[in-house]
Design an enzyme around this catalytic site. Structure first.
Site, PDB file in Angstrom:
ATOM      1  N   ASP A   7       0.869  -1.164   0.000  1.00 46.25           N
ATOM      2  CA  ASP A   7       0.000   0.000   0.000  1.00 46.25           C
ATOM      3  C   ASP A   7       0.913   1.224   0.000  1.00 46.25           C
ATOM      4  OD1 ASP A   7      -2.282   1.677   0.377  1.00 46.25           O
ATOM      5  OD2 ASP A   7      -1.914   1.663   2.541  1.00 46.25           O
ATOM      6  N   ASP A   9      -0.346   4.994   1.001  1.00 49.44           N
ATOM      7  CA  ASP A   9      -0.686   5.918   2.086  1.00 49.44           C
ATOM      8  C   ASP A   9      -0.644   5.213   3.440  1.00 49.44           C
ATOM      9  OD1 ASP A   9      -1.416   8.403   0.596  1.00 49.44           O
ATOM     10  OD2 ASP A   9      -2.837   7.041  -0.342  1.00 49.44           O
TER      11      ASP A   9
END
Length: 212
Positions: A7, A9
């Site tokens: 991922d 963020d």
């Protein structure tokens, strides 16, 4: 494990608070009202999904495309100043990429993912935004697409996530999930229990891979 999908963020960039700040400001400027649950509700949503949420649920007086353009423009300006890269994250991804193919599966818009990669120069084999697939997290679409682009079955991939919806997305894709819990927005403990391993910070990740 034949590939690792990160991922963006909250895992590689400390941007969750910036997203929150920018969205809150835009909603307030355009006549909407922020709700206590709004921050967590939007984590993992694709751009079209959170744009509709800001308009339909929080009452911002813009169209979803207008508010998406405004929020992303302000986020891009913040990234242009200096992407809020989490200490050690770039070094960890480089180290992991020496052993396995690496991808990014993010809810951020393509322009922000590209900005991050342009600045860091990371050796990423694929980068997918949830706005490019059918649905945002917690749906598994963005992880499934990243695995497809790497040419690795989802069940042979490890995912690195930090929030409840992100963890659910990777779990739904059938991946081994390594959690780096977001300290500002801690994930649901019941979801966190399903992770293969939980580490306190991104720099602990290589050790967790070796242990599992």
């Amino acid at each position: 494990m034949d590939a690792v999908i990160f991922d963006l963020d909250g895992v590689l960039v400390d941007s969750e608070r910036i997203w929150d700040e920018v969205r809150r400001t835009v909603v307030a400027e355009h006549g909407g009202t922020w709700r206590e649950e709004a921050t967590r509700a939007q984590q993992g949503m694709s751009t079209p999904e959170w744009a509709r949420y800001l308009v339909e649920e929080l009452g911002a007086r813009l169209t979803p495309p207008e508010i998406a353009t405004l929020v992303v423009k302000r986020m891009a300006a913040r990234y242009a100043e200096e992407p809020p890269v989490i200490p050690g994250a770039v070094e960890v991804v480089r180290a992991v990429a020496k052993r396995w193919p690496v991808a990014i599966a993010s809810s951020s818009p393509v322009i922000l993912i590209k900005g991050f990669l342009d600045v860091t120069g990371l050796p990423v084999g694929a980068a997918v935004s949830s706005e490019q697939v059918g649905a945002g997290k917690p749906a598994p679409d963005v992880y499934l697409r990243a695995a497809e682009l790497l040419g690795v079955p989802p069940g042979e991939c490890a995912a690195v996530e930090d929030t409840t919806n992100g963890l659910r997305s990777a779990l739904a894709a059938g991946m081994a999930v390594y959690a780096v819990p977001n300290p500002h927005f801690p994930p649901d403990p019941e979801v966190l229990k399903q992770a293969t391993a939980v580490v306190e910070k991104i720099t602990d990740l290589p050790g967790a891979f070796r242990a599992n």
